[in-house]
Design a protein around this motif. Structure first.
Motif, PDB file in Angstrom:
ATOM      1  N   GLU A 231      34.633  -9.916 -30.975  1.00  0.00           N
ATOM      2  CA  GLU A 231      33.285  -9.746 -30.431  1.00  0.00           C
ATOM      3  C   GLU A 231      32.883  -8.466 -31.050  1.00  0.00           C
ATOM      4  OE1 GLU A 231      31.284  -8.855 -26.232  1.00  0.00           O
ATOM      5  OE2 GLU A 231      32.922 -10.373 -26.218  1.00  0.00           O
ATOM      6  N   LEU A 232      31.686  -8.530 -31.462  1.00  0.00           N
ATOM      7  CA  LEU A 232      30.993  -7.317 -31.947  1.00  0.00           C
ATOM      8  C   LEU A 232      30.840  -6.239 -31.031  1.00  0.00           C
ATOM      9  CD1 LEU A 232      27.822  -9.141 -33.586  1.00  0.00           C
ATOM     10  CD2 LEU A 232      29.385  -7.728 -34.899  1.00  0.00           C
ATOM     11  N   PRO A 233      31.131  -4.942 -31.445  1.00  0.00           N
ATOM     12  CA  PRO A 233      31.056  -4.053 -30.573  1.00  0.00           C
ATOM     13  C   PRO A 233      29.562  -3.686 -30.070  1.00  0.00           C
ATOM     14  CG  PRO A 233      31.335  -3.222 -32.787  1.00  0.00           C
ATOM     15  CD  PRO A 233      31.438  -4.702 -32.656  1.00  0.00           C
ATOM     16  N   GLN A 234      29.236  -3.027 -29.073  1.00  0.00           N
ATOM     17  CA  GLN A 234      27.910  -2.599 -28.709  1.00  0.00           C
ATOM     18  C   GLN A 234      27.357  -1.759 -29.424  1.00  0.00           C
ATOM     19  OE1 GLN A 234      26.848  -2.896 -24.658  1.00  0.00           O
ATOM     20  NE2 GLN A 234      27.372  -4.754 -24.435  1.00  0.00           N
ATOM     21  N   SER A 235      28.250  -0.543 -29.954  1.00  0.00           N
ATOM     22  CA  SER A 235      27.596   0.484 -30.691  1.00  0.00           C
ATOM     23  C   SER A 235      28.968   0.931 -31.845  1.00  0.00           C
ATOM     24  CB  SER A 235      27.486   1.605 -29.899  1.00  0.00           C
ATOM     25  OG  SER A 235      28.633   2.162 -29.319  1.00  0.00           O
ATOM     26  N   ILE A 236      28.498   1.256 -32.890  1.00  0.00           N
ATOM     27  CA  ILE A 236      29.494   1.451 -34.115  1.00  0.00           C
ATOM     28  C   ILE A 236      28.856   2.529 -34.748  1.00  0.00           C
ATOM     29  CG2 ILE A 236      28.550  -0.368 -35.439  1.00  0.00           C
ATOM     30  CD1 ILE A 236      31.295  -0.895 -36.598  1.00  0.00           C
ATOM     31  N   LEU A 237      29.647   3.452 -35.386  1.00  0.00           N
ATOM     32  CA  LEU A 237      29.232   4.458 -36.366  1.00  0.00           C
ATOM     33  C   LEU A 237      30.338   4.502 -37.490  1.00  0.00           C
ATOM     34  CD1 LEU A 237      27.785   7.277 -36.618  1.00  0.00           C
ATOM     35  CD2 LEU A 237      29.863   8.502 -35.545  1.00  0.00           C
ATOM     36  N   PHE A 238      29.507   4.297 -38.604  1.00  0.00           N
ATOM     37  CA  PHE A 238      30.496   4.336 -39.944  1.00  0.00           C
ATOM     38  C   PHE A 238      30.246   5.746 -40.403  1.00  0.00           C
ATOM     39  CE2 PHE A 238      28.821  -0.007 -39.371  1.00  0.00           C
ATOM     40  CZ  PHE A 238      30.040  -0.721 -39.568  1.00  0.00           C
ATOM     41  N   CYS A 239      31.244   6.153 -41.005  1.00  0.00           N
ATOM     42  CA  CYS A 239      31.427   7.529 -41.682  1.00  0.00           C
ATOM     43  C   CYS A 239      31.994   7.609 -43.091  1.00  0.00           C
ATOM     44  CB  CYS A 239      31.847   8.482 -40.630  1.00  0.00           C
ATOM     45  SG  CYS A 239      33.692   8.075 -39.884  1.00  0.00           S
ATOM     46  N   CYS A 240      31.739   8.355 -43.815  1.00  0.00           N
ATOM     47  CA  CYS A 240      32.216   8.676 -45.244  1.00  0.00           C
ATOM     48  C   CYS A 240      32.264   9.928 -45.497  1.00  0.00           C
ATOM     49  CB  CYS A 240      31.874   7.606 -46.066  1.00  0.00           C
ATOM     50  SG  CYS A 240      30.007   7.701 -46.636  1.00  0.00           S
ATOM     51  N   ASP A 241      32.325  10.479 -46.533  1.00  0.00           N
ATOM     52  CA  ASP A 241      32.348  11.932 -47.206  1.00  0.00           C
ATOM     53  C   ASP A 241      31.073  12.246 -46.992  1.00  0.00           C
ATOM     54  OD1 ASP A 241      35.192  11.351 -47.507  1.00  0.00           O
ATOM     55  OD2 ASP A 241      35.045  11.357 -49.882  1.00  0.00           O
ATOM     56  N   HIS A 242      29.887  11.687 -47.627  1.00  0.00           N
ATOM     57  CA  HIS A 242      28.661  12.411 -47.835  1.00  0.00           C
ATOM     58  C   HIS A 242      27.638  11.454 -47.091  1.00  0.00           C
ATOM     59  CE1 HIS A 242      30.458  15.175 -50.752  1.00  0.00           C
ATOM     60  NE2 HIS A 242      30.894  14.255 -51.259  1.00  0.00           N
ATOM     61  N   ASN A 243      27.719  10.332 -46.585  1.00  0.00           N
ATOM     62  CA  ASN A 243      26.681   9.495 -45.974  1.00  0.00           C
ATOM     63  C   ASN A 243      25.566   9.185 -47.305  1.00  0.00           C
ATOM     64  OD1 ASN A 243      24.150   9.442 -43.374  1.00  0.00           O
ATOM     65  ND2 ASN A 243      25.595   7.931 -43.791  1.00  0.00           N
ATOM     66  N   ALA A 244      26.167   9.090 -48.392  1.00  0.00           N
ATOM     67  CA  ALA A 244      25.519   8.655 -49.442  1.00  0.00           C
ATOM     68  C   ALA A 244      25.587   7.310 -50.074  1.00  0.00           C
ATOM     69  CB  ALA A 244      25.611   9.606 -50.629  1.00  0.00           C
ATOM     70  N   VAL A 245      26.848   6.673 -49.715  1.00  0.00           N
ATOM     71  CA  VAL A 245      27.257   5.451 -50.685  1.00  0.00           C
ATOM     72  C   VAL A 245      27.789   4.403 -49.502  1.00  0.00           C
ATOM     73  CG1 VAL A 245      28.844   4.174 -52.284  1.00  0.00           C
ATOM     74  CG2 VAL A 245      27.792   6.512 -52.926  1.00  0.00           C
ATOM     75  N   ARG A 246      29.088   4.606 -48.944  1.00  0.00           N
ATOM     76  CA  ARG A 246      29.645   3.596 -48.525  1.00  0.00           C
ATOM     77  C   ARG A 246      29.333   3.723 -46.786  1.00  0.00           C
ATOM     78  NH1 ARG A 246      35.469   5.824 -49.747  1.00  0.00           N
ATOM     79  NH2 ARG A 246      34.302   7.537 -50.324  1.00  0.00           N
ATOM     80  N   SER A 247      29.078   4.560 -46.345  1.00  0.00           N
ATOM     81  CA  SER A 247      28.748   4.342 -44.934  1.00  0.00           C
ATOM     82  C   SER A 247      27.276   3.801 -44.667  1.00  0.00           C
ATOM     83  CB  SER A 247      28.797   5.721 -44.105  1.00  0.00           C
ATOM     84  OG  SER A 247      28.220   6.900 -44.629  1.00  0.00           O
ATOM     85  N   PRO A 248      26.316   4.313 -45.513  1.00  0.00           N
ATOM     86  CA  PRO A 248      24.930   3.729 -45.694  1.00  0.00           C
ATOM     87  C   PRO A 248      25.031   2.344 -45.711  1.00  0.00           C
ATOM     88  CG  PRO A 248      24.823   5.726 -46.869  1.00  0.00           C
ATOM     89  CD  PRO A 248      26.329   5.229 -46.553  1.00  0.00           C
ATOM     90  N   MET A 249      25.792   1.896 -46.828  1.00  0.00           N
ATOM     91  CA  MET A 249      25.900   0.497 -47.269  1.00  0.00           C
ATOM     92  C   MET A 249      26.261  -0.244 -46.029  1.00  0.00           C
ATOM     93  SD  MET A 249      26.938  -0.046 -51.201  1.00  0.00           S
ATOM     94  CE  MET A 249      28.791   0.586 -51.200  1.00  0.00           C
ATOM     95  N   ALA A 250      27.289   0.038 -45.393  1.00  0.00           N
ATOM     96  CA  ALA A 250      27.816  -0.396 -44.232  1.00  0.00           C
ATOM     97  C   ALA A 250      26.911  -0.533 -43.035  1.00  0.00           C
ATOM     98  CB  ALA A 250      29.207   0.300 -43.542  1.00  0.00           C
ATOM     99  N   GLU A 251      26.374   0.471 -42.757  1.00  0.00           N
ATOM    100  CA  GLU A 251      25.203   0.454 -41.657  1.00  0.00           C
ATOM    101  C   GLU A 251      24.064  -0.809 -42.043  1.00  0.00           C
ATOM    102  OE1 GLU A 251      21.594   3.451 -40.029  1.00  0.00           O
ATOM    103  OE2 GLU A 251      23.209   4.128 -41.305  1.00  0.00           O
ATOM    104  N   GLY A 252      23.602  -0.484 -43.284  1.00  0.00           N
ATOM    105  CA  GLY A 252      22.503  -1.242 -43.751  1.00  0.00           C
ATOM    106  C   GLY A 252      23.008  -2.726 -43.598  1.00  0.00           C
ATOM    107  N   ILE A 253      24.198  -3.271 -44.330  1.00  0.00           N
ATOM    108  CA  ILE A 253      24.913  -4.573 -44.261  1.00  0.00           C
ATOM    109  C   ILE A 253      25.045  -5.217 -42.831  1.00  0.00           C
ATOM    110  CG2 ILE A 253      26.644  -5.937 -45.108  1.00  0.00           C
ATOM    111  CD1 ILE A 253      26.891  -4.038 -47.443  1.00  0.00           C
TER     112      ILE A 253
END
Length: 150
Positions: free
Chosen positions: A4-26
């Motif tokens: 089941e999808l979580p109710q809230s999720i936080l993605f994190c990476c080193d600079h919030n410029a590549v991987r975590s924004p991609m994960a958030e947007g996708i």
């Protein structure tokens, strides 16, 4: 195994410029607004990466308006880390920071070893291919955990 999808999720990476924004947007594009999704970095010293914007545009995920922020900025703005069901770290440094910050909270921190594409490739096309690999790794994790989006 689809969960089941979580109710809230936080993605994190080193600079919030590549991987975590991609994960958030996708995540927002694929699964809608049923899950509260945010992203942060250990540092906020870079703007959103142009190659990340390009490869996400290919799948109709818009990242150009993303504003990078750090864990510290998130806390200063009043976003409480304990309000997230799960923190997904996409780099070793962000995993260490997330575990340190969540040691007093009852919450789940996961590590997804998503490739950092920033230093790969000499030509524009080689660089785009590296970023596509990272994007597709994120999509693969989503599909494995929460099923292929409708």
């Amino acid at each position: 195994m689809v969960t089941e999808l979580p109710q809230s999720i936080l993605f994190c990476c080193d600079h919030n410029a590549v991987r975590s924004p991609m994960a958030e947007g996708i995540m927002k594009k694929f699964y809608g607004l049923g899950t509260y999704v945010q992203s942060v970095g250990v540092y906020n010293d870079l703007e959103i990466d142009g190659f990340a914007i390009s490869v996400c545009d290919e799948i109709q995920v818009e990242l150009s308006r993303h504003k990078s922020r750090s864990f510290d900025e998130m806390a200063a703005l009043g976003d409480d880390l304990s309000s997230f069901d799960v923190v997904v770290a996409l780099s070793p440094a962000s995993q260490r920071r997330a575990l340190d910050l969540t040691r007093f909270f009852h919450m789940k921190v996961e590590y997804w070893p998503i490739m950092d594409p920033t230093g790969i490739g000499e030509t524009r096309e080689m660089k785009l291919n590296a970023y596509r690999q990272s994007r597709d790794q994120i999509i693969g994790q989503f599909s494995k955990l929460w099923g292929i989006p409708s």
